[in-house]
Every structure is written in C-alpha cells, then in structure tokens.
Motif scaffolding. Structure first.
Motif, short mmCIF file in Angstrom:
data_model
loop_
_atom_site.label_atom_id
_atom_site.label_comp_id
_atom_site.label_asym_id
_atom_site.label_seq_id
_atom_site.Cartn_x
_atom_site.Cartn_y
_atom_site.Cartn_z
N PRO A 1 33.66 27.26 47.93
CA PRO A 1 34.73 26.26 47.86
C PRO A 1 34.68 25.25 48.99
O PRO A 1 35.05 24.08 48.80
N HIS A 2 34.27 25.67 50.19
CA HIS A 2 34.25 24.77 51.33
C HIS A 2 33.18 23.69 51.17
O HIS A 2 33.42 22.51 51.45
N ALA A 3 32.00 24.09 50.71
CA ALA A 3 30.91 23.14 50.52
C ALA A 3 30.94 22.52 49.12
O ALA A 3 30.19 21.57 48.85
N ASP A 4 31.80 23.05 48.25
CA ASP A 4 31.86 22.61 46.85
C ASP A 4 30.47 22.69 46.21
O ASP A 4 30.00 21.74 45.58
N SER A 5 29.82 23.83 46.38
CA SER A 5 28.49 24.02 45.83
C SER A 5 28.46 25.26 44.96
O SER A 5 29.13 26.25 45.24
N GLY A 6 27.71 25.20 43.89
CA GLY A 6 27.62 26.32 42.96
C GLY A 6 27.91 25.86 41.55
O GLY A 6 28.49 24.79 41.31
N GLU A 7 27.49 26.67 40.59
CA GLU A 7 27.57 26.28 39.18
C GLU A 7 28.93 26.51 38.53
O GLU A 7 29.20 25.97 37.47
N VAL A 8 29.78 27.32 39.15
CA VAL A 8 31.01 27.76 38.50
C VAL A 8 31.86 26.60 37.95
O VAL A 8 32.30 26.66 36.80
N PRO A 9 32.13 25.54 38.73
CA PRO A 9 32.96 24.45 38.18
C PRO A 9 32.35 23.81 36.93
O PRO A 9 33.09 23.39 36.03
N ILE A 10 31.02 23.74 36.89
CA ILE A 10 30.36 23.17 35.71
C ILE A 10 30.64 24.03 34.48
O ILE A 10 30.96 23.50 33.40
N TRP B 1 35.62 33.16 28.31
CA TRP B 1 34.55 32.78 29.23
C TRP B 1 35.08 31.88 30.34
O TRP B 1 34.66 32.00 31.50
N ALA B 2 35.98 30.98 30.00
CA ALA B 2 36.59 30.15 31.04
C ALA B 2 37.33 31.03 32.04
O ALA B 2 37.22 30.84 33.26
N ALA B 3 38.07 32.01 31.54
CA ALA B 3 38.80 32.92 32.41
C ALA B 3 37.85 33.71 33.31
O ALA B 3 38.15 33.96 34.48
N HIS B 4 36.71 34.11 32.75
CA HIS B 4 35.73 34.86 33.54
C HIS B 4 35.23 34.02 34.71
O HIS B 4 35.15 34.51 35.84
N TYR B 5 34.89 32.77 34.46
CA TYR B 5 34.38 31.92 35.53
C TYR B 5 35.48 31.57 36.54
O TYR B 5 35.22 31.47 37.74
N ILE B 6 36.70 31.37 36.05
CA ILE B 6 37.81 31.11 36.98
C ILE B 6 38.02 32.32 37.87
O ILE B 6 38.19 32.21 39.08
N GLY B 7 38.03 33.51 37.25
CA GLY B 7 38.21 34.74 38.02
C GLY B 7 37.12 34.93 39.06
O GLY B 7 37.38 35.27 40.21
N ASP B 8 35.87 34.69 38.66
CA ASP B 8 34.76 34.81 39.61
C ASP B 8 34.89 33.77 40.72
O ASP B 8 34.65 34.06 41.89
N GLY B 9 35.26 32.56 40.33
CA GLY B 9 35.35 31.47 41.32
C GLY B 9 36.47 31.66 42.32
O GLY B 9 36.45 31.06 43.40
N LEU B 10 37.45 32.51 41.97
CA LEU B 10 38.55 32.80 42.89
C LEU B 10 38.38 34.15 43.58
O LEU B 10 39.25 34.55 44.35
N THR B 11 37.28 34.83 43.32
CA THR B 11 37.01 36.12 43.96
C THR B 11 36.23 35.88 45.25
O THR B 11 35.13 35.31 45.20
N PRO B 12 36.75 36.32 46.39
CA PRO B 12 36.07 36.04 47.67
C PRO B 12 34.62 36.49 47.73
O PRO B 12 33.80 35.85 48.38
#
Length: 220
Positions: free
Chosen positions: A26-35, A62-73
């Motif tokens: 989240p700090h660098a805004d890098s990674g595939e999750v938002p896509i 699937w959206a929920a899965h990626y949101i959950g992963d993206g909010l998991t530290p």
C-alpha cells in the motif's frame, strides 16, 4: 482461489495469467491486487446489469478474495521477492545439499518467509472462527466510496491497515493478546466493511436498488 497456488507448486513469482499475484504494497502502491479488484468489479457491475446472478456471484467472490488479501498485512510483505532472493542466495552454493537446506530454511524454517506468512494467516483464520465479525456500515462511508471509486477506496483502506505495522509486530513478537485484539476489533470488521461497501457500489452502479428490511428502515 488459493488452490491455484497449491496446484502450481507454490511458484509465487510467475507471469502466468492463471497464477496471479495476491500481494500488494500500500505504501509504494505496487502489486497486482488493485488491477484484479478493478477487473472483477467491472465484470460484477456488467453481470448485475445483465441479471446473470451466477456470474455475479463468481465476480463478487473473487473481488472479495482480492480485497481481503489486499487488506491482510501478510500480503503487504514482498513475499515473492523474498522467496526468489532466498532461492538465488542458496543456489550460489555449489554444494547442492547445502543450497537446498539453506533455501528451505529461509522459506520454511523458524521466521522463514513462508512459515511466517502462513502462521500469521492461520492466526487470523482462527480468530475469525472464534469471534464473530461485526462490521458497521453508514451512508457517509458509502457516499465517500462512490465519490473516489472502488479501487481508490480499497487503496485508502489498505494504507490504513499497513500503518498499523501488524505483520512487523507479529514477526518480532509472535501472537499475543494485543495483536489478537486488533485483528478482532479492527482488521476483521474493516475488511468485512470494505468488501460490503464495494459490493453495494457495484449494485448501485448497475442501477439496482439496495433493499433493507422493514425493521432496519424503521430503526433508521
């Protein structure tokens, strides 16, 4: 969705479209999750417009899965890079048995990249089984999310989670009452709320009405 990782033999660093990355910084805004969130959200809105409830359920989950992963530290940690780095360092040793042992220890040993990741997520799973999730929704939260859009709303929530440094604390301290309390009282409700808000956004964007129970409407 995580079954894909298991079937691929835990090949975390890949360009295979069928084995997408579930990590996000989240700090660098890098990674595939938002896509992936954006793609599944768009598909969810379209399937809702078409009245295809089966496809809608697929895209929503699937959206929920990626949101959950993206909010998991644990998913904010650069796991793929660290595993590749450990493998590269180990492969530098010409003694194959030593190289294999070094790589396995860096990944699966005490404080290993993968063992730490899995222990953290197992702890969260246990907490969710024991304690009910009680997210709170409000119209202002939904209005804000509608204004910034699903992906930007997710990113802001992810930055808030990352600022807690939960994974770093877990790596240093292990599980304790303080961390468990933050998972129960903050992270779990926040994640459930974020998923719910984004689902509601998709319904509204698809032109659907949000139906509430008569008792809820009367209480409001």
């Amino acid at each position: 969705p995580d079954g894909i990782k298991v079937k691929s033999g835990l090949k975390y660093k890949t360009t295979d479209d069928h084995n997408p990355s579930h990590l996000y910084d989240p700090h660098a805004d890098s990674g595939e999750v938002p896509i992936h969130i954006a793609n599944h959200y768009t598909a969810l809105v379209e399937s809702l417009k078409q009245g295809d409830l089966i496809r809608s359920a697929f895209e929503a989950s699937w959206a929920a899965h990626y949101i959950g992963d993206g909010l998991t530290p644990a998913h904010h940690f650069p796991l793929e890079d660290k595993i590749a780095e450990a493998a590269a360092k180990a492969n530098g040793d010409v003694r194959k048995y030593v190289a294999s042992a070094r790589k396995n220890w860096a990944i699966w040993g005490a404080k290993g990249h993968m063992s730490t990741h899995m222990n953290f997520e197992l702890g969260i799973a246990f907490a969710l089984l024991v304690f009910p999730i009680r997210p709170e929704f409000d119209d202002l939260e939904l209005a804000h999310a509608m204004q910034v859009g699903a992906v930007e709303y997710f990113k802001s929530e992810a930055r808030e989670v990352a600022s807690l440094d939960l994974y770093e604390r877990f790596y240093q301290e292990g599980w304790n009452n303080d961390l468990a309390g933050m998972i129960k009282n903050q992270l779990a409700p926040q994640t459930a709320r974020t998923i719910g808000v984004i689902w509601l956004m998709a319904l509204l964007e698809a032109g659907k009405q949000i139906v509430v129970s008569e008792s809820h409407a009367a209480a409001a």
